[in-house]
Design an enzyme around this catalytic site. Structure first.
Site, PDB file in Angstrom:
ATOM      1  N   ASP A 246       0.854  -1.190   0.000  1.00 17.66           N
ATOM      2  CA  ASP A 246       0.000   0.000   0.000  1.00 17.66           C
ATOM      3  C   ASP A 246       0.891   1.242   0.000  1.00 17.66           C
ATOM      4  O   ASP A 246       0.797   2.093   0.884  1.00 17.66           O
ATOM      5  CB  ASP A 246      -0.951  -0.016   1.215  1.00 17.66           C
ATOM      6  CG  ASP A 246      -1.890   1.203   1.216  1.00 17.66           C
ATOM      7  OD1 ASP A 246      -2.019   1.854   0.154  1.00 17.66           O
ATOM      8  OD2 ASP A 246      -2.469   1.504   2.273  1.00 17.66           O
TER       9      ASP A 246
ATOM     10  N   ASN B 192      -2.033   3.355  12.826  1.00 16.01           N
ATOM     11  CA  ASN B 192      -3.331   2.696  13.020  1.00 16.01           C
ATOM     12  C   ASN B 192      -3.182   1.194  12.827  1.00 16.01           C
ATOM     13  O   ASN B 192      -3.884   0.403  13.436  1.00 16.01           O
ATOM     14  CB  ASN B 192      -4.358   3.236  12.023  1.00 16.01           C
ATOM     15  CG  ASN B 192      -5.663   2.492  12.133  1.00 16.01           C
ATOM     16  OD1 ASN B 192      -6.323   2.548  13.161  1.00 16.01           O
ATOM     17  ND2 ASN B 192      -6.012   1.719  11.096  1.00 16.01           N
ATOM     18  N   HIS B 193      -2.228   0.854  11.948  1.00 13.97           N
ATOM     19  CA  HIS B 193      -2.047  -0.547  11.590  1.00 13.97           C
ATOM     20  C   HIS B 193      -0.581  -0.786  11.265  1.00 13.97           C
ATOM     21  O   HIS B 193       0.164   0.165  11.007  1.00 13.97           O
ATOM     22  CB  HIS B 193      -2.899  -0.898  10.371  1.00 13.97           C
ATOM     23  CG  HIS B 193      -2.790   0.144   9.287  1.00 13.97           C
ATOM     24  ND1 HIS B 193      -3.642   1.224   9.195  1.00 13.97           N
ATOM     25  CD2 HIS B 193      -1.889   0.304   8.288  1.00 13.97           C
ATOM     26  CE1 HIS B 193      -3.293   1.989   8.186  1.00 13.97           C
ATOM     27  NE2 HIS B 193      -2.218   1.466   7.608  1.00 13.97           N
TER      28      HIS B 193
ATOM     29  N   GLN C 161      -3.079  -5.229   6.425  1.00 15.91           N
ATOM     30  CA  GLN C 161      -2.804  -4.123   7.359  1.00 15.91           C
ATOM     31  C   GLN C 161      -3.578  -4.306   8.669  1.00 15.91           C
ATOM     32  O   GLN C 161      -4.538  -3.581   8.948  1.00 15.91           O
ATOM     33  CB  GLN C 161      -3.194  -2.786   6.713  1.00 15.91           C
ATOM     34  CG  GLN C 161      -2.285  -2.385   5.560  1.00 15.91           C
ATOM     35  CD  GLN C 161      -2.857  -1.265   4.710  1.00 15.91           C
ATOM     36  OE1 GLN C 161      -4.043  -1.274   4.377  1.00 15.91           O
ATOM     37  NE2 GLN C 161      -2.023  -0.314   4.328  1.00 15.91           N
TER      38      GLN C 161
ATOM     39  N   ASP D 176      -5.034  -3.923  12.193  1.00 15.39           N
ATOM     40  CA  ASP D 176      -5.098  -2.754  13.076  1.00 15.39           C
ATOM     41  C   ASP D 176      -4.381  -3.017  14.386  1.00 15.39           C
ATOM     42  O   ASP D 176      -4.537  -4.092  14.981  1.00 15.39           O
ATOM     43  CB  ASP D 176      -6.564  -2.416  13.403  1.00 15.39           C
ATOM     44  CG  ASP D 176      -7.121  -1.378  12.464  1.00 15.39           C
ATOM     45  OD1 ASP D 176      -6.961  -1.562  11.247  1.00 15.39           O
ATOM     46  OD2 ASP D 176      -7.720  -0.391  12.943  1.00 15.39           O
TER      47      ASP D 176
ATOM     48  N   ARG E 124       2.818  13.817   9.769  1.00 18.22           N
ATOM     49  CA  ARG E 124       1.496  13.779   9.160  1.00 18.22           C
ATOM     50  C   ARG E 124       0.929  12.457   9.675  1.00 18.22           C
ATOM     51  O   ARG E 124       1.426  11.383   9.356  1.00 18.22           O
ATOM     52  CB  ARG E 124       1.617  13.796   7.643  1.00 18.22           C
ATOM     53  CG  ARG E 124       0.300  13.642   6.878  1.00 18.22           C
ATOM     54  CD  ARG E 124       0.112  12.219   6.445  1.00 18.22           C
ATOM     55  NE  ARG E 124      -1.033  12.025   5.551  1.00 18.22           N
ATOM     56  CZ  ARG E 124      -1.606  10.842   5.375  1.00 18.22           C
ATOM     57  NH1 ARG E 124      -1.158   9.772   5.997  1.00 18.22           N
ATOM     58  NH2 ARG E 124      -2.622  10.713   4.564  1.00 18.22           N
TER      59      ARG E 124
ATOM     60  N   ASP F 227      -1.402   9.470   9.988  1.00 11.82           N
ATOM     61  CA  ASP F 227      -2.301   8.747   9.095  1.00 11.82           C
ATOM     62  C   ASP F 227      -3.551   8.278   9.840  1.00 11.82           C
ATOM     63  O   ASP F 227      -3.470   7.803  10.968  1.00 11.82           O
ATOM     64  CB  ASP F 227      -1.532   7.525   8.560  1.00 11.82           C
ATOM     65  CG  ASP F 227      -2.256   6.814   7.432  1.00 11.82           C
ATOM     66  OD1 ASP F 227      -2.517   7.456   6.405  1.00 11.82           O
ATOM     67  OD2 ASP F 227      -2.558   5.612   7.578  1.00 11.82           O
TER      68      ASP F 227
ATOM     69  N   GLU G  23      -4.481  13.552   9.430  1.00  7.35           N
ATOM     70  CA  GLU G  23      -5.366  13.153   8.332  1.00  7.35           C
ATOM     71  C   GLU G  23      -6.645  12.652   8.984  1.00  7.35           C
ATOM     72  O   GLU G  23      -6.685  11.560   9.534  1.00  7.35           O
ATOM     73  CB  GLU G  23      -4.727  12.027   7.505  1.00  7.35           C
ATOM     74  CG  GLU G  23      -5.537  11.726   6.263  1.00  7.35           C
ATOM     75  CD  GLU G  23      -5.643  10.240   5.921  1.00  7.35           C
ATOM     76  OE1 GLU G  23      -6.099   9.926   4.820  1.00  7.35           O
ATOM     77  OE2 GLU G  23      -5.303   9.378   6.750  1.00  7.35           O
TER      78      GLU G  23
ATOM     79  N   HIS H 236      -1.948  11.847  -2.833  1.00  3.75           N
ATOM     80  CA  HIS H 236      -1.593  10.553  -3.417  1.00  3.75           C
ATOM     81  C   HIS H 236      -2.777   9.587  -3.431  1.00  3.75           C
ATOM     82  O   HIS H 236      -2.671   8.490  -3.965  1.00  3.75           O
ATOM     83  CB  HIS H 236      -0.441   9.946  -2.621  1.00  3.75           C
ATOM     84  CG  HIS H 236      -0.823   9.725  -1.188  1.00  3.75           C
ATOM     85  ND1 HIS H 236      -0.954  10.764  -0.294  1.00  3.75           N
ATOM     86  CD2 HIS H 236      -1.149   8.608  -0.517  1.00  3.75           C
ATOM     87  CE1 HIS H 236      -1.337  10.281   0.872  1.00  3.75           C
ATOM     88  NE2 HIS H 236      -1.460   8.979   0.771  1.00  3.75           N
ATOM     89  N   ASP H 237      -3.896   9.970  -2.815  1.00  2.94           N
ATOM     90  CA  ASP H 237      -5.102   9.137  -2.830  1.00  2.94           C
ATOM     91  C   ASP H 237      -6.064   9.662  -3.889  1.00  2.94           C
ATOM     92  O   ASP H 237      -5.774  10.635  -4.563  1.00  2.94           O
ATOM     93  CB  ASP H 237      -5.766   9.169  -1.451  1.00  2.94           C
ATOM     94  CG  ASP H 237      -4.911   8.470  -0.391  1.00  2.94           C
ATOM     95  OD1 ASP H 237      -4.211   7.498  -0.749  1.00  2.94           O
ATOM     96  OD2 ASP H 237      -4.944   8.912   0.772  1.00  2.94           O
TER      97      ASP H 237
HETATM   98  C1  NOJ Z   1      -4.433   7.064   4.275  1.00  3.94           C
HETATM   99  C2  NOJ Z   1      -3.359   7.156   3.246  1.00  3.94           C
HETATM  100  O1  NOJ Z   1      -3.366   8.444   2.681  1.00  3.94           O
HETATM  101  C3  NOJ Z   1      -3.619   6.079   2.223  1.00  3.94           C
HETATM  102  O2  NOJ Z   1      -2.777   6.210   1.115  1.00  3.94           O
HETATM  103  C4  NOJ Z   1      -3.484   4.744   2.885  1.00  3.94           C
HETATM  104  O3  NOJ Z   1      -3.842   3.718   1.969  1.00  3.94           O
HETATM  105  C5  NOJ Z   1      -4.373   4.637   4.110  1.00  3.94           C
HETATM  106  N1  NOJ Z   1      -4.333   5.800   4.945  1.00  3.94           N
HETATM  107  C6  NOJ Z   1      -3.971   3.446   4.953  1.00  3.94           C
HETATM  108  O4  NOJ Z   1      -2.756   3.710   5.605  1.00  3.94           O
END
Ligand code: NOJ
Length: 554
Positions: free
Chosen positions: A61, A103-104, A169, A171, A199, A201, A243, A309-310
Site C-alpha cells: 500500500d 493505526n495498523h 494491514q 489494526d 502527518r 495517518d 489526516e 496521493h489518494d
Molecule cells: C491514508 C493514506 O493516505 C492512504 O494512502 C493509505 O492507503 C491509508 N491511509 C492506509 O494507511
C-alpha cells in the site's frame, strides 16, 4: 500569539522518496537522489517537506504497511542517509515532516507474526482479535470493491483479526497502553533524528475503540493530547498534521478547545467543495464549508490541498454535487474510484487548461490555512490511467528529456514514467520549465514567494465579501492592522464585480495588485469595480504597500 508557530504560515511540499530521484541506478528513488534535488526544492521556496512512508515495508500500500518503524527501507538508503538528508534540509532552512502510520502495521511486522504464532505473547493484545466472525465484518471498509471485509480469518492464530484497511494491514489495538507507549517511542525516535513533526495517518481510526463487541466506535480524543504533549516536551516547535476526514462539528475535538490536541488538520470539507465550485462555477457551498470550518484554536491551522496521493474523495458532497464534479472532471469509469472519488492528477482533470490550473492553485494558496503541494504538480504532471487504483497518480517525477524522464538510469523504473501524450516527460519536465519564464514551475515559484509576503492568510481572520455574483469568491484577511483581499472568478467568462472592502476606513480607497499592475481605486460611491477575465484571479494589498512599517514582527 507569537509568530514562532512556523506551521501557521508555511508552504509544505509532499513527496515519496521511491519515485522522486534514483541516484544509484537501481530503478528506485532514494535518499541520495533526494539530496541531489534539495536545491531544486529549495528553489521553489517551500518551508517544509512531507515525506510519505519510507520505512521498511512489503510495499503493498505504497509504504502505508510498515514492517519496521525504526528503519529506512533498504531500497531508499540507510538511517545514516536519512540523517544526512534532514541535516541538508535544515541547512537550507527546510523542515522535514514524516508520515506516522500507527493505526495498523504490515502483516509482515514482527509484532504481528509473534501475535499470530503465540496466544500468550504480549503482542497478541497489540492487535484486535475475535474467535468468531463478528456480525459487522462486512461493514466499514475504506476501500470498497477491493477490500471485502474488515475482519479476516488468520489460519495461524485460528482467530479473526480486525483491519480497517486492506487485509495485510492488521489494526493495532491502540487502546492498549503498551501500544500507546510504543507510538510515543516511534515519535521520539524520529524527532531525535531531526524531523519537525508528523502527518498522522488515519487519525479517527487510531483513536477509535476497536473490537468485535464494539458496535458504536467511540473516539478517545484524550490520546491526541498525549501525543502532542509528549512531542512538545521532546522538541517544542514540532507539530502533528492530522489526516482526519471528519465532519466539521467534530473538528474542535481534534484541535482541542484549548488548542491542546492536533496542531493541524487537512481541510477535506473545503477541498471537496472547492472542486464542486470549480466544476459548477458556484461558490455558495464552498463558502459554507469555509464558514463551518472557521472555528479553530488560535494555534491550530488547516492544511489546504488540491490533490494528494489518494483519490479525490467526494463522499461529503450531496449526490447532485458529486455528479457535477464527476461530469466535469472524471466522467469515465476509469477516472473514478470506489464510487466516491476521482483518481486523476490535477492538470488532466482541468483539461490542461492553464487558466483553470492557476485559478485552482491561487485558491489553494489563499484559502485559510497552510498550502500543501504535491510533487510534480508544480510542473503540471499528468497520470497514467493504465495503472491500477490510486497508482495512476504516483508515477515518478519528470526531471528532463533523458530516458525515463531523468528519474533513473535503470531500464526498470519502480513505476513507469509517463512517456506519451501531452503529459509525457518529453513535454512536461523540470529542465524545460526551469528555462521558460512562463512555465508552470516558474509561476508556482512566484506564487509561493508572494504567498510568503501575505502572512495575513496564515495568521489572520477571513471575511467573505459580497461581490454580487456566486461565481466569484471575494475574501479579505485582516491581521495586525493589515489587510489583503483576493478575488477568484470560477466562471469560464469574464465577470465584472463591484464591492466594498468592508474595512470602513481610509485604506478602503486603494487596492494594490500584488501579481500585476491592475491596481484599483475606489469609485466615488466607495466601491471598487474590477473586471475579472474568465477564470481570472487577483491578489491585492488593501491600502498600500507600507505594511511592513507598522507590523510588529514578534
Ligand atoms: C491514508 C493514506 O493516505 C492512504 O494512502 C493509505 O492507503 C491509508 N491511509 C492506509 O494507511
Amino acid at each position: 500569539m507569537i509568530k514562532d508557530l512556523w506551521y501557521k504560515n508555511a508552504v509544505v511540499y509532499c513527496l515519496s522518496v521511491g519515485t522522486y530521484m534514483d541516484a544509484n541506478g537501481d530503478g528506485v528513488g532514494d535518499f541520495s537522489g533526494l539530496m541531489r534535488r534539495l536545491d531544486y526544492i529549495n528553489g521553489l521556496g517551500v518551508s517544509a517537506i512531507w515525506l510519505m512512508p519510507f520505512q521498511a515495508s512489503p510495499g503493498r500500500d505504497n509504504g502505508y504497511d510498515i514492517s519496521d518503524y525504526y528503519s529506512v527501507n533498504p531500497a531508499y538508503g540507510t538511517l545514516g542517509d536519512f540523517v544526512e538528508f534532514t541535516h541538508a534540509a535544515k541547512q537550507r532552512g527546510i523542515r522535514v515532516l514524516i508520515d506516522l502510520v500507527v493505526n495498523h502495521t504490515s502483516n509482515e511486522h514482527a509484532w504481528f507474526k509473534e501475535a499470530r504464532r503465540d496466544p500468550k505473547s504480549k503482542y497478541r493484545d497489540w492487535y484486535v482479535w475475535s474467535k468468531k466472525k463478528p456480525a459487522n465484518a462486512d461493514k466499514g471498509m475504506v476501500f470498497p470493491g477491493v477490500q471485502k471485509s474488515t475482519w479476516t480469518h488468520d489460519p495461524v492464530a485460528k482467530e479473526y483479526y480486525f483491519h480497517r484497511f486492506y487485509d495485510f494491514q492488521p489494526d493495532l489495538n491502540t487502546s492498549n497502553p503498551e501500544v500507546q507507549a510504543e507510538i510515543l517511542r516511534i515519535m521520539g525516535f524520529w524527532i531525535q533524528l531531526g524531523v519537525s513533526g508528523f502527518r498522522m495517518d488515519a487519525v479517527p481510526f487510531v483513536i477509535s475503540t476497536k473490537g468485535a463487541e464494539v458496535n458504536k466506535p467511540r473516539e478517545q480524543y484524550g490520546m491526541l493530547r498525549d501525543f502532542r504533549e509528549f512531542l512538545q516536551w521532546r522538541v517544542g516547535d514540532s507539530m502533528i498534521l492530522a489526516e482526519a476526514n471528519v465532519l466539521p462539528n467534530t473538528d474542535m475535538q481534534y484541535f482541542g478547545d484549548d488548542g491542546d490536541r492536533m496542531h493541524m488538520m487537512f481541510n477535506f470539507q473545503v477541498n471537496q467543495n472547492l472542486f464542486y465550485a470549480l466544476a459548477a462555477a458556484d461558490t455558495k457551498p464552498l463558502v459554507k464549508a469555509m464558514e463551518k470550518t472557521k472555528p479553530r484554536p488560535p494555534s491550530g491551522q488547516w492544511g489546504m490541498f488540491l490533490r494528494n496521493h489518494d483519490e479525490l474523495d467526494l463522499g461529503r458532497l450531496t449526490e447532485k454535487q458529486r455528479k457535477k464534479v464527476f461530469a466535469a472532471f472524471g466522467p469515465n469509469k476509469e477516472d473514478q474510484l470506489y464510487d466516491r472519488g476521482i483518481r486523476r492528477r490535477l492538470a488532466p482533470m482541468l483539461g490542461g487548461d492553464r487558466r483553470r490550473i492557476e485559478l485552482a492553485y491561487s485558491l489553494m494558496f489563499t484559502l485559510p490555512g497552510t498550502p500543501v503541494l504535491r510533487y510534480g504538480d508544480e510542473l503540471g504532471m499528468g497520470d497514467d490511467l493504465s495503472l491500477p487504483e490510486r497508482e495512476c497518480c504516483r508515477t515518478p517525477m519528470q526531471w528532463s528529456t533523458e530516458p525515463h524522464g531523468g528519474f533513473t538510469k535503470s531500464d526498470k523504473p519502480v513505476m513507469p514514467v509517463i512517456d506519451r501524450g501531452p503529459y509525457g516527460y518529453e513535454h512536461v519536465n523540470a529542465a524545460f520549465q526551469r528555462r521558460d519564464p512562463n512555465s508552470m514551475l516558474n509561476w508556482i515559484e512566484r506564487i509561493i514567494r508572494m504567498r510568503k509576503e501575505v502572512p495575513e492568510v496564515g495568521w489572520g481572520d477571513f471575511e467573505v465579501i459580497k461581490a454580487g455574483n456566486d461565481a466569484v469568491l471575494a475574501l479579505r484577511y485582516d491581521w495586525r492592522n493589515n489587510s489583503v483581499l483576493f478575488l477568484h472568478n470560477f466562471a469560464g467568462e469574464p465577470i465584472e464585480v463591484e464591492f466594498k472592502t468592508g474595512l470602513g476606513d481610509e485604506r478602503d480607497d486603494k487596492l494594490v495588485d500584488l501579481l500585476g499592475d491592475a491596481h484599483s481605486n475606489a469609485q466615488t460611491n466607495g466601491k471598487h469595480c474590477v473586471c475579472l477575465e474568465a477564470y481570472g484571479y487577483r491578489w491585492y494589498r488593501v491600502g498600500g504597500l507600507d505594511y511592513l512599517l507598522n507590523r510588529s514582527d514578534v
